[in-house]
Scaffold this active site. Structure first.
Site, mmCIF file in Angstrom:
data_model
loop_
_atom_site.group_PDB
_atom_site.id
_atom_site.type_symbol
_atom_site.label_atom_id
_atom_site.label_comp_id
_atom_site.label_asym_id
_atom_site.label_seq_id
_atom_site.Cartn_x
_atom_site.Cartn_y
_atom_site.Cartn_z
ATOM 1 N N LYS A 1 0.849 -1.196 0.000
ATOM 2 C CA LYS A 1 0.000 0.000 0.000
ATOM 3 C C LYS A 1 0.881 1.242 0.000
ATOM 4 C CE LYS A 1 -3.326 2.630 2.842
ATOM 5 N NZ LYS A 1 -4.258 2.630 3.987
ATOM 6 N N ASP B 1 -2.710 10.258 3.342
ATOM 7 C CA ASP B 1 -4.112 9.869 3.506
ATOM 8 C C ASP B 1 -4.851 10.930 4.306
ATOM 9 O OD1 ASP B 1 -6.532 8.648 3.741
ATOM 10 O OD2 ASP B 1 -5.850 7.011 5.060
ATOM 11 N N LYS C 1 -10.379 13.048 7.541
ATOM 12 C CA LYS C 1 -9.949 12.729 8.897
ATOM 13 C C LYS C 1 -9.881 14.004 9.726
ATOM 14 C CE LYS C 1 -6.785 8.890 7.743
ATOM 15 N NZ LYS C 1 -7.473 7.796 8.449
ATOM 16 N N ASP D 1 1.423 6.377 5.329
ATOM 17 C CA ASP D 1 0.460 5.427 4.767
ATOM 18 C C ASP D 1 0.982 4.738 3.498
ATOM 19 O OD1 ASP D 1 -1.934 4.205 5.333
ATOM 20 O OD2 ASP D 1 -3.157 5.639 4.203
ATOM 21 N N ASP E 1 -12.314 7.124 3.267
ATOM 22 C CA ASP E 1 -11.118 6.916 4.094
ATOM 23 C C ASP E 1 -10.696 5.441 4.115
ATOM 24 O OD1 ASP E 1 -9.011 7.596 5.706
ATOM 25 O OD2 ASP E 1 -10.209 7.832 7.543
ATOM 26 N N GLU F 1 -9.504 3.795 1.755
ATOM 27 C CA GLU F 1 -8.931 3.848 0.408
ATOM 28 C C GLU F 1 -7.886 2.761 0.168
ATOM 29 O OE1 GLU F 1 -7.781 5.554 2.906
ATOM 30 O OE2 GLU F 1 -5.668 5.010 2.720
ATOM 31 N N ARG G 1 -7.684 -0.436 0.851
ATOM 32 C CA ARG G 1 -8.138 -1.721 0.301
ATOM 33 C C ARG G 1 -8.469 -1.601 -1.181
ATOM 34 N NH1 ARG G 1 -12.867 -1.982 4.675
ATOM 35 N NH2 ARG G 1 -11.256 -0.860 5.821
HETATM 36 N N1 BES Z 1 -4.454 4.653 6.671
HETATM 37 C C1 BES Z 1 -5.587 4.376 7.471
HETATM 38 C C2 BES Z 1 -5.290 3.360 8.587
HETATM 39 C C3 BES Z 1 -4.304 3.767 9.625
HETATM 40 C C4 BES Z 1 -4.730 4.268 10.841
HETATM 41 C C5 BES Z 1 -2.945 3.598 9.429
HETATM 42 C C6 BES Z 1 -3.805 4.601 11.812
HETATM 43 C C7 BES Z 1 -2.025 3.946 10.402
HETATM 44 C C8 BES Z 1 -2.461 4.444 11.598
HETATM 45 C C9 BES Z 1 -6.704 3.802 6.603
HETATM 46 O O1 BES Z 1 -6.727 4.242 5.288
HETATM 47 C C10 BES Z 1 -8.006 4.204 7.205
HETATM 48 O O2 BES Z 1 -8.252 5.367 7.281
HETATM 49 N N2 BES Z 1 -8.817 3.224 7.612
HETATM 50 C C11 BES Z 1 -10.083 3.484 8.196
HETATM 51 C C12 BES Z 1 -11.063 2.500 7.626
HETATM 52 C C13 BES Z 1 -12.500 2.784 7.978
HETATM 53 C C14 BES Z 1 -12.950 4.065 7.312
HETATM 54 C C15 BES Z 1 -13.363 1.629 7.546
HETATM 55 C C16 BES Z 1 -9.935 3.284 9.709
HETATM 56 O O3 BES Z 1 -9.192 2.412 10.128
HETATM 57 O O4 BES Z 1 -10.540 4.058 10.443
HETATM 58 ZN ZN ZN Z 2 -4.935 4.825 4.516
HETATM 59 MN MN MN Z 3 -7.762 6.080 5.060
#
Ligand code: BES
Ligand code: ZN
Ligand code: MN
Length: 498
Positions: free
Chosen positions: A260, A265, A272, A283, A342, A344, A346
């Site tokens: 990834k 992000d 966010k 990220d 968010d 993104e 996957r």
């Molecule tokens: N990049 C984030 C995940 C992340 C969080 C990485 C903290 C490192 C530290 C990912 O893209 C994300 O935002 N995931 C969301 C998914 C949700 C919207 C289903 C999450 O984990 O809140």
């Molecule tokens: Zn992310």
């Molecule tokens: Mn995200």
């Protein structure tokens, strides 16, 4: 960067700035670690000092002594390695961490001898020194850069007897790979974006046995990579897909690695909060781990074919940004309803996994800072490992733990899939909040293709959302900021196929 040499000579009398020794936690506090032959009077003096000062021998403890009898160095450091317990059962890793803590206490110094224990740990000690001595100073202004102390200049690793292979050379390649991944993660997102990430990797690949193909947005369009394109379309800095190919003659297996690479992000339109965004330059740590490990495997001449896929995009909020409700067509033709912009990671990874599947490799391993849920479940230092095959999950977890990267297997229960049913598309990309780490993995599993036998290709997913970035202070050989998480695990994993 610190230069490393192995030495099996008399180290106690060496005229260096510092001699670094290891202690462990005994019944009544710190005791010197076994395996270092010190002159009797030196041993007695250090032992007495540890006891008098109440040293504990715990990890990251650094006791400094000057004027130690029988020692040529001006300074003696005794670094704790803790107790061998369930959390860090591997002595090599405890020495690796101690070497890191030791070298961090020696910034600005010229020379040191590390005599931490028996020679079987020399490689780990060398890695710890090289990793602990890392500092990211590229963006310091002139004044601050001039004042910043350089890492220890030269380290001799005391290692009695013979070693299997080129221990120092291997440690240098591995540590260099981890340091490269850290640099990529630490480089700010206004400087490192999909185009410059791809450039950095192709510069580093010059003269190596790794060939590179870079797809830009137009090519991604004609190749039907709607996941990467959808995520990247809100940014003025368009996405890229980099394919790295290392194909040694007589390769024993073919491993595909997918990373990834979200260079920043913001969350996209489902933006966010500011506090959750500050570390989001990290990220792309999965893609950094893939890039660094593929180049290292080529340098180490590991007889396994490896194809790396770097899924690079910036998740922003521009006027063309992807919206909740959009339906995108992914590589392979499946349609996905966008729910939360968010989620993104996957989406870009699905295209990468679909592409990897087309080559029908023996196994696909993807690595991503995928979910906050992983951090909640496993904390800041442990990666989550999931798979469609129990043996592969075990193999990945073991490879990581063996080289000191904490990894833990998680299940992928069948019932998770139902929560991603969509009334308007083949599936949606988010589901139940519960088990969010596994929901994301279950989405990825949908894009794993079949092998020639018509069954699913073995696939494993590594979530490094916790360990990729250290927001706290340095510990062991792990600095603040980018950690290079996954690099050593992926190298060890590929080597397990050799
Ligand atoms: N990049 C984030 C995940 C992340 C969080 C990485 C903290 C490192 C530290 C990912 O893209 C994300 O935002 N995931 C969301 C998914 C949700 C919207 C289903 C999450 O984990 O809140
Ligand atoms: Zn992310
Ligand atoms: Mn995200």
């Amino acid at each position: 960067m610190t230069t490393i040499t192995l030495t099996d000579g008399k180290f106690a009398s060496a005229k260096v700035d510092a001699l670094v020794l290891a202690s462990t936690t005994g019944e009544d506090g710190a005791v010197l670690a076994e395996g270092t032959d010190l002159p009797k009077n030196t041993q007695a003096y250090v032992t007495e000092h540890l006891s008098t000062t109440g040293a504990s021998g715990k990890a990251d403890e650094v006791v400094k002594l000057a004027g130690v009898p029988g020692v040529g160095a001006k300074l003696v450091l005794v670094v704790g390695t803790g107790k061998a317990d369930a959390s860090v059962p591997d002595p090599a890793e405890r020495y690796r961490r101690a070497a890191g803590a030791g070298v961090r206490a020696l910034t600005g110094k010229d020379s040191a001898v590390f005599a931490l224990g028996s020679s079987e740990y020399a490689g780990a000690v060398a890695e710890g020194v090289l990793l602990g001595g890392y500092a990211f100073q590229t963006f310091l202004g002139e004044g601050k850069a001039a004042k910043a102390k350089a890492p220890l200049a030269s380290a001799q690793i005391h290692a009695k007897g013979r070693h299997k292979g080129d221990v120092a050379g291997r440690a240098a390649v591995v540590a260099d790979a981890v340091r490269y991944a850290r640099d990529l993660v630490n480089t700010p997102p206004n400087v490192l974006y999909p185009e410059t990430f791809a450039q950095s990797v192709s510069n580093r690949a010059k003269g190596s046995k790794v060939s590179l193909e870079v797809w830009d947005a137009d090519k991604l369009q004609s190749e039907g990579c709607g996941g990467i394109l959808g995520v990247g379309q809100g940014s003025g800095r368009p996405p890229r897909l980099v394919t790295m190919t290392y194909k040694p003659r007589g390769a024993k297996a073919h491993l595909a690695l997918v990373g990834k690479g979200i260079t920043f992000d913001s969350g996209g339109l489902c933006i966010k909060p500011g506090t959750g965004m500050v570390t989001m330059k990290c990220d792309m740590a999965g893609a950094a781990a893939v890039a660094a490990s593929v180049l290292a495997l080529a340098e180490l001449k590991v007889p396994v074919a490896v194809t790396g896929y770097l899924c690079l995009a910036e998740n922003m909020t521009g006027d063309l940004a992807q919206r909740p409700g959009d339906i995108v067509t992914m590589r392979g033709g499946r349609t996905v309803e966008i729910i939360n912009t968010d989620a993104e990671g996957r989406l870009v990874m699905a295209d990468g996994i679909a592409l990897a599947s087309e080559q029908k490799p023996d196994a696909i391993v993807d690595i991503a800072t995928l979910t906050g849920a992983c951090v909640i479940a496993l904390g800041n230092r442990t990666m989550g490992v999931m798979a469609n095959d129990d043996a592969l999950r075990e193999r990945v977890t073991e490879a990581a733990n063996q080289v000191g990267e904490s990894a833990w297997g998680m299940p992928l229960p069948e019932e998770i899939r139902g929560s991603m049913d969509s009334p308007v598309a083949d599936l949606k990309h988010t589901g139940d909040r519960a088990g969010g780490m596994m929901v994301a993995a279950k989405f990825l599993e949908e894009f794993v293709g079949k092998n020639d036998a018509g069954t699913a290709i073995d696939w494993s997913h590594i979530d490094i959302a916790g360990p990729a970035f250290n927001e706290k202070s340095a510990w062991g050989y792990t600095p603040t900021g980018g950690t290079g998480s996954g690099v050593r695990a992926l190298i060890a994993l590929a080597e397990s196929y050799a």
